[in-house]
Design an enzyme around this catalytic site. Structure first.
Site, PDB file in Angstrom:
ATOM      1  N   PHE A  34       0.845  -1.199   0.000  1.00 47.47           N
ATOM      2  CA  PHE A  34       0.000   0.000   0.000  1.00 47.47           C
ATOM      3  C   PHE A  34       0.882   1.251   0.000  1.00 47.47           C
ATOM      4  CE2 PHE A  34      -2.462   3.360   1.959  1.00 47.47           C
ATOM      5  CZ  PHE A  34      -3.707   3.233   1.356  1.00 47.47           C
ATOM      6  N   LEU A  81     -32.638  16.111  17.449  1.00 52.08           N
ATOM      7  CA  LEU A  81     -33.716  15.166  17.739  1.00 52.08           C
ATOM      8  C   LEU A  81     -34.310  15.463  19.104  1.00 52.08           C
ATOM      9  CD1 LEU A  81     -32.019  11.830  16.651  1.00 52.08           C
ATOM     10  CD2 LEU A  81     -33.765  13.106  15.407  1.00 52.08           C
ATOM     11  N   GLU A 110     -31.304   2.397  15.986  1.00 49.88           N
ATOM     12  CA  GLU A 110     -29.853   2.472  15.813  1.00 49.88           C
ATOM     13  C   GLU A 110     -29.186   3.100  17.021  1.00 49.88           C
ATOM     14  OE1 GLU A 110     -29.309   5.662  12.534  1.00 49.88           O
ATOM     15  OE2 GLU A 110     -30.928   4.353  11.887  1.00 49.88           O
ATOM     16  N   LYS A 112     -27.005   5.754  19.099  1.00 53.30           N
ATOM     17  CA  LYS A 112     -26.755   7.196  19.048  1.00 53.30           C
ATOM     18  C   LYS A 112     -25.278   7.404  19.372  1.00 53.30           C
ATOM     19  CE  LYS A 112     -28.678  11.580  20.636  1.00 53.30           C
ATOM     20  NZ  LYS A 112     -27.435  12.293  20.747  1.00 53.30           N
ATOM     21  N   ASP A 114     -21.828   9.156  20.088  1.00 53.52           N
ATOM     22  CA  ASP A 114     -21.535  10.363  20.849  1.00 53.52           C
ATOM     23  C   ASP A 114     -20.242  11.008  20.358  1.00 53.52           C
ATOM     24  OD1 ASP A 114     -21.844  12.308  22.694  1.00 53.52           O
ATOM     25  OD2 ASP A 114     -21.179  11.120  24.404  1.00 53.52           O
ATOM     26  N   ARG A 133     -22.003  20.920  12.048  1.00 54.01           N
ATOM     27  CA  ARG A 133     -23.393  21.293  12.266  1.00 54.01           C
ATOM     28  C   ARG A 133     -23.533  22.804  12.451  1.00 54.01           C
ATOM     29  NH1 ARG A 133     -27.128  21.796  16.548  1.00 54.01           N
ATOM     30  NH2 ARG A 133     -29.177  21.304  15.764  1.00 54.01           N
ATOM     31  N   GLU A 169     -21.653  10.894  12.155  1.00 56.47           N
ATOM     32  CA  GLU A 169     -20.971  11.322  13.373  1.00 56.47           C
ATOM     33  C   GLU A 169     -19.485  11.017  13.248  1.00 56.47           C
ATOM     34  OE1 GLU A 169     -23.290  12.583  15.234  1.00 56.47           O
ATOM     35  OE2 GLU A 169     -22.510  12.742  17.276  1.00 56.47           O
ATOM     36  N   TYR A 221     -25.347   8.051   9.053  1.00 55.50           N
ATOM     37  CA  TYR A 221     -26.666   7.546   9.444  1.00 55.50           C
ATOM     38  C   TYR A 221     -27.849   8.266   8.820  1.00 55.50           C
ATOM     39  CZ  TYR A 221     -25.526  11.164  12.921  1.00 55.50           C
ATOM     40  OH  TYR A 221     -25.115  12.296  13.533  1.00 55.50           O
ATOM     41  N   LYS A 284     -36.111   5.739  14.318  1.00 57.78           N
ATOM     42  CA  LYS A 284     -36.558   6.465  13.130  1.00 57.78           C
ATOM     43  C   LYS A 284     -37.659   5.667  12.434  1.00 57.78           C
ATOM     44  CE  LYS A 284     -31.886   8.175  12.356  1.00 57.78           C
ATOM     45  NZ  LYS A 284     -30.619   7.956  11.644  1.00 57.78           N
ATOM     46  N   LYS A 308     -32.036   8.593  25.511  1.00 56.74           N
ATOM     47  CA  LYS A 308     -30.698   8.717  26.101  1.00 56.74           C
ATOM     48  C   LYS A 308     -30.525   7.717  27.236  1.00 56.74           C
ATOM     49  CE  LYS A 308     -29.013  13.043  25.225  1.00 56.74           C
ATOM     50  NZ  LYS A 308     -27.687  13.508  25.187  1.00 56.74           N
ATOM     51  N   CYS A 403       6.028   8.641  51.716  1.00 51.63           N
ATOM     52  CA  CYS A 403       5.548   7.373  51.172  1.00 51.63           C
ATOM     53  C   CYS A 403       4.796   6.574  52.246  1.00 51.63           C
ATOM     54  CB  CYS A 403       6.725   6.557  50.643  1.00 51.63           C
ATOM     55  SG  CYS A 403       6.218   4.928  50.052  1.00 51.63           S
ATOM     56  N   CYS A 406       6.999   3.174  52.899  1.00 45.35           N
ATOM     57  CA  CYS A 406       8.355   3.122  53.446  1.00 45.35           C
ATOM     58  C   CYS A 406       8.769   4.413  54.136  1.00 45.35           C
ATOM     59  CB  CYS A 406       9.354   2.764  52.350  1.00 45.35           C
ATOM     60  SG  CYS A 406       9.661   4.113  51.213  1.00 45.35           S
ATOM     61  N   CYS A 421       7.790   8.063  45.057  1.00 47.03           N
ATOM     62  CA  CYS A 421       8.624   7.654  46.174  1.00 47.03           C
ATOM     63  C   CYS A 421       9.987   7.328  45.572  1.00 47.03           C
ATOM     64  CB  CYS A 421       8.053   6.420  46.866  1.00 47.03           C
ATOM     65  SG  CYS A 421       9.261   5.679  47.980  1.00 47.03           S
ATOM     66  N   CYS A 427      11.639   0.081  48.969  1.00 45.28           N
ATOM     67  CA  CYS A 427      10.200   0.311  49.147  1.00 45.28           C
ATOM     68  C   CYS A 427       9.435  -0.923  48.632  1.00 45.28           C
ATOM     69  CB  CYS A 427       9.789   1.567  48.405  1.00 45.28           C
ATOM     70  SG  CYS A 427       8.051   1.963  48.574  1.00 45.28           S
TER      71      CYS A 427
HETATM   72  S1  IVH Z   1     -30.273  11.122  12.914  1.00 48.64           S
HETATM   73  C1  IVH Z   1     -33.090  14.405  11.524  1.00 48.64           C
HETATM   74  N1  IVH Z   1     -28.944   9.076  13.855  1.00 48.64           N
HETATM   75  O1  IVH Z   1     -27.570  13.006  17.634  1.00 48.64           O
HETATM   76  C2  IVH Z   1     -32.287  13.292  12.094  1.00 48.64           C
HETATM   77  N2  IVH Z   1     -28.446  11.243  14.728  1.00 48.64           N
HETATM   78  O2  IVH Z   1     -29.855  15.364  18.404  1.00 48.64           O
HETATM   79  C3  IVH Z   1     -30.870  13.612  12.151  1.00 48.64           C
HETATM   80  N3  IVH Z   1     -26.625  11.265  16.381  1.00 48.64           N
HETATM   81  O3  IVH Z   1     -27.202  15.934  15.825  1.00 48.64           O
HETATM   82  C4  IVH Z   1     -30.054  12.837  13.072  1.00 48.64           C
HETATM   83  N4  IVH Z   1     -26.222   9.096  16.329  1.00 48.64           N
HETATM   84  O4  IVH Z   1     -25.229  14.363  15.836  1.00 48.64           O
HETATM   85  C5  IVH Z   1     -29.130  10.412  13.917  1.00 48.64           C
HETATM   86  N5  IVH Z   1     -27.817   7.179  14.571  1.00 48.64           N
HETATM   87  C6  IVH Z   1     -27.995   8.502  14.617  1.00 48.64           C
HETATM   88  C7  IVH Z   1     -27.240   9.340  15.478  1.00 48.64           C
HETATM   89  C8  IVH Z   1     -27.493  10.716  15.505  1.00 48.64           C
HETATM   90  C9  IVH Z   1     -25.869  10.269  16.852  1.00 48.64           C
HETATM   91  C10 IVH Z   1     -26.497  12.665  16.815  1.00 48.64           C
HETATM   92  C11 IVH Z   1     -26.462  13.666  15.709  1.00 48.64           C
HETATM   93  C12 IVH Z   1     -27.608  14.627  15.968  1.00 48.64           C
HETATM   94  C13 IVH Z   1     -27.976  14.325  17.393  1.00 48.64           C
HETATM   95  C14 IVH Z   1     -29.463  14.364  17.579  1.00 48.64           C
END
Ligand code: IVH
Length: 666
Positions: A34, A81, A110, A112, A114, A133, A169, A221, A284, A308, A403, A406, A421, A427
């Site tokens: 590569f 959301l 799905e 979420k 972070d 965003r 994300e 996503y 969703k 959450k 310490c 010792c 120490c 020790c």
């Molecule tokens: S969908 C209109 N799917 O969570 C729908 N969001 O407040 C758009 N996030 O700003 C978002 N995992 O940064 C979606 N599987 C997922 C997600 C996800 C994380 C975040 C995203 C969004 C916030 C929602």
């Protein structure tokens, strides 16, 4: 082939191999192959600026150009959301959707993720823009930075729409996050509080080369555009995967409310095993027509909601602070807490890191403190609830000056947060810690011995350093606490066998400060023996690649200590390898001579690199991809299906890890 054709060919191939490696986890060629292709492309591009392509794989490497970010308006606003925190809220969402639609519907469940959200715009299969965003209406153009993230495709393949946007994300995996913070701690730079901050901080870096070095990852996503292919969200995501995007493999369609609850319950605990941070579940409505009918409120879609997870945090009382002394003498403060339930286990103790953190919290005994479980196993104190302090404030926590084991006065080295120490030689936890390190798997790998046995032998005066191990007799230890004759003999054999351990690992086993496994390897390939290393001056040490002043100084210090020199002499007498054996780097055998071998999959006993090395040491040749000329495939777990199929078609033999080790007589 003209240069132009070759450039196009290399770009196409490198995009494909990138995808194989970073998205599918199934490389077809070796890293070296590569890199060679990448270098060839870099050279050709240098000679042909007229063939420049902003999406060339060479752009992944990151340039040094820094600039302010331009603000770009989002084509479709980036909404957030609605958040829910309970099963009841989720039920409410589900019932509302059911009433509004008044027909059957599926919900895509799905994770979420972070991290920090990103919008990617593709035109004609090429990434043209990546925007944060921002305020939802407009964000920062971070395209150059995003191009360094390997799991984001610069060029798509398959049947993609001419123009579309995809959102997802950007994340920093736990592992990269921890390494990054360790490095920052060593340099006394402020630490990132969590992977989310680390990811967004990195993405906003003005230097793409920094971004490239930080190992970010991304999951996509949400697909938007005028001519997107599927009728449902789920289908669109599968399509997107086929164009080269990384889509979470943990998406699931639910056809009833109970299936949603199952998904939530499963991931509430299982998410702890994921390599990236998640903070909830996103639900969703799957069908796009139904999504349209449900529409939006001012802030968020009515067809989706976020659930959450409970923050894994507990509030409890700080009873006292104790101090632990490690192998290097570093003193770690430990909070002793009123036992509290935290994500499935009872927590009684938590790390307080160092004196600065204690000072920063202005910690007092009796304070109510917040405990969290991060990605690490040991919980940590993340804050103090000063509001619940009564007027009777407990004693202020002051870091100890001596310490606890010792009694030596503690010292603080320049540029380090920890107190140490300095009494290395007498020790107890330092002595035991060094012996434990000496026998550990990556060091001398002495079977049968563990921390408890070391503690026992030390307590009754059988050993006081690692060299003493070699004078132990089976009759000395048989009959001790929980020690049968058989285990005694095993231990003695294990110790005797460790005489064969090569010099580089012995060097690591000695536990010289800052000399980890990698540095030990470098040193052992530069200095032929412990005596050469012992006699090397500071300047000579610093001339070695990768050895800086800090390491060099620590090595000098180690060898100027009489106790250490005495240990080395006794190890020498015991027959431990204190010099490089010529065969360490030369041919071990010709058992694989003339064979072309492909390595694939994940291995249990050795790393991929070690296997590559072994193949060479035994006269074989490493090749990247399976062909009719391949002698066999050394296959670990999870070998890719494409490779398996190809091997079967060409009649190439598959050899397991164990068979291979047997072949080379190991
Ligand atoms: S969908 C209109 N799917 O969570 C729908 N969001 O407040 C758009 N996030 O700003 C978002 N995992 O940064 C979606 N599987 C997922 C997600 C996800 C994380 C975040 C995203 C969004 C916030 C929602």
């Amino acid at each position: 082939m003209t240069d132009a054709e070759r450039i196009l060919y290399l770009r196409r191939e490198l995009h494909r191999h990138n995808h194989n490696y970073y998205v599918l986890n199934n490389p077809e060629i070796s890293d070296k192959e590569f890199d060679d292709m990448m270098h060839e492309l870099q050279d050709l591009e240098l000679f042909h600026p007229e063939l420049d392509d902003p999406n060339s794989p060479t752009r992944r490497v990151g340039s040094d150009i820094s600039k302010e970010f331009a603000q770009v308006a989002h084509r479709y606003p980036m909404l957030s959301l609605g958040n829910t925190y309970s099963e009841a809220d989720v039920r409410e969402f589900y019932e509302r959707v059911r009433k509004l639609l008044n027909e059957d519907f599926e919900v895509c469940c799905e994770l979420k993720f972070d991290g920090t959200s990103i919008s990617l715009v593709y035109e004609d299969g090429k990434l043209v823009r990546a925007v944060t965003r921002g305020d939802g209406e407009k964000g920062d153009d971070v395209t150059q930075n995003v191009k360094t993230i390997r799991s984001i495709p610069l060029m798509l393949h398959g049947d993609y729409p001419r123009s579309f946007e995809i959102r997802g994300e950007i994340l920093m995996p736990w592992e990269s996050f921890e390494t990054l913070n360790k490095e920052r701690e060593a340099r006394e730079e402020p630490l990132f509080a969590n992977p989310r901050n680390a990811a967004s901080g990195t993405l906003k870096s003005q230097n793409p080369a920094v971004v490239a070095s930080r190992k970010l990852d991304a999951y996509l996503y949400y697909l938007l555009g005028e001519d997107i292919p599927g009728e449902s969200h789920y289908e669109n995501m599968q399509q997107a995967a086929s164009w080269g995007f990384r889509i979470s493999e943990h998406m699931k369609l639910a056809r009833s409310f109970n299936e949603i609850l199952d998904y939530i319950a499963y991931w509430d605990t299982e998410r702890k095993n994921l390599p990236v941070a998640t903070d909830g579940i996103v639900l969703k409505v799957n069908n796009l027509k139904q999504q349209q009918r449900l529409g939006y409120t001012a802030k968020s879609p009515r067809w989706a909601i976020a659930y959450k997870f409970q923050a894994e945090r507990a509030l409890t009382r700080l009873n006292r602070v104790t101090y632990q002394v490690g192998r290097t003498g570093a003193v770690t403060p430990v909070a002793n807490l009123e036992p509290v339930q935290l994500s499935g286990t009872v927590v009684k103790r938590a790390s307080l890191h160092n004196a600065d953190i204690i000072e920063g919290f202005d910690l007092h005994i009796g304070d109510m403190v917040y405990v969290e479980k991060g990605g690490e196993i040991i919980p940590k104190i993340t804050g103090v609830d000063t509001g619940s302090r009564s007027f009777m404030l407990g004693d202020k926590v002051r870091f100890i000056t001596h310490c606890p084991e010792c009694g030596s006065k503690l010292v603080r080295y320049e540029g380090e947060a920890a107190y140490y120490c300095p009494n290395e030689t007498t020790c107890p936890p330092q002595i035991k810690g060094r012996i434990e390190h000496f026998i550990s798997r990556k060091a001398m790998a002495i079977d049968g011995l563990g921390p408890e046995t070391v503690d026992l032998f030390y307590r009754i005066g059988l050993i006081k350093d690692c060299a003493d191990l070699y004078t132990l007799q089976a009759r000395d230890i048989a009959g001790l606490e929980r020690m049968g004759e058989k285990s005694a003999v095993n231990i003695i054999h294990g110790i005797a066998d460790s005489r064969q351990v090569p010099f580089e690992r012995v060097l690591f086993a000695l536990g010289i400060r800052f000399v980890g496994a990698t540095v030990a390897k470098v040193l052992a390939s530069h200095f032929k023996s412990i005596d050469e290393l012992k006699d090397a001056t500071l300047t000579q040490l610093m001339e070695v690649n990768e050895i800086g002043e800090k390491i060099a100084q620590s090595i000098r210090e180690y060898f100027s200590n009489e106790t250490n020199l005495d240990i080395i002499e006794r190890l020498r007498k015991a027959g431990v390898q204190l010099e490089r054996e010529e065969k360490d780097e030369e041919q071990l055998s010709d058992s694989l001579s003339g064979l072309s071998i492909v390595i694939s999959g994940v291995f249990a006993h050795h790393s991929r690199d070690e296997y590559k090395h072994m193949i060479e040491q035994h006269g074989g040749k490493n090749v990247g991809s399976v062909s009719a000329k391949t002698s066999f495939i050394l296959a670990g777990e999870n070998m890719g299906p494409a490779k398996l199929e190809k091997a079967a078609k060409l009649g190439v033999k598959i050899v397991s890890e164990e068979e291979f080790l047997h072949m080379i007589g190991s």
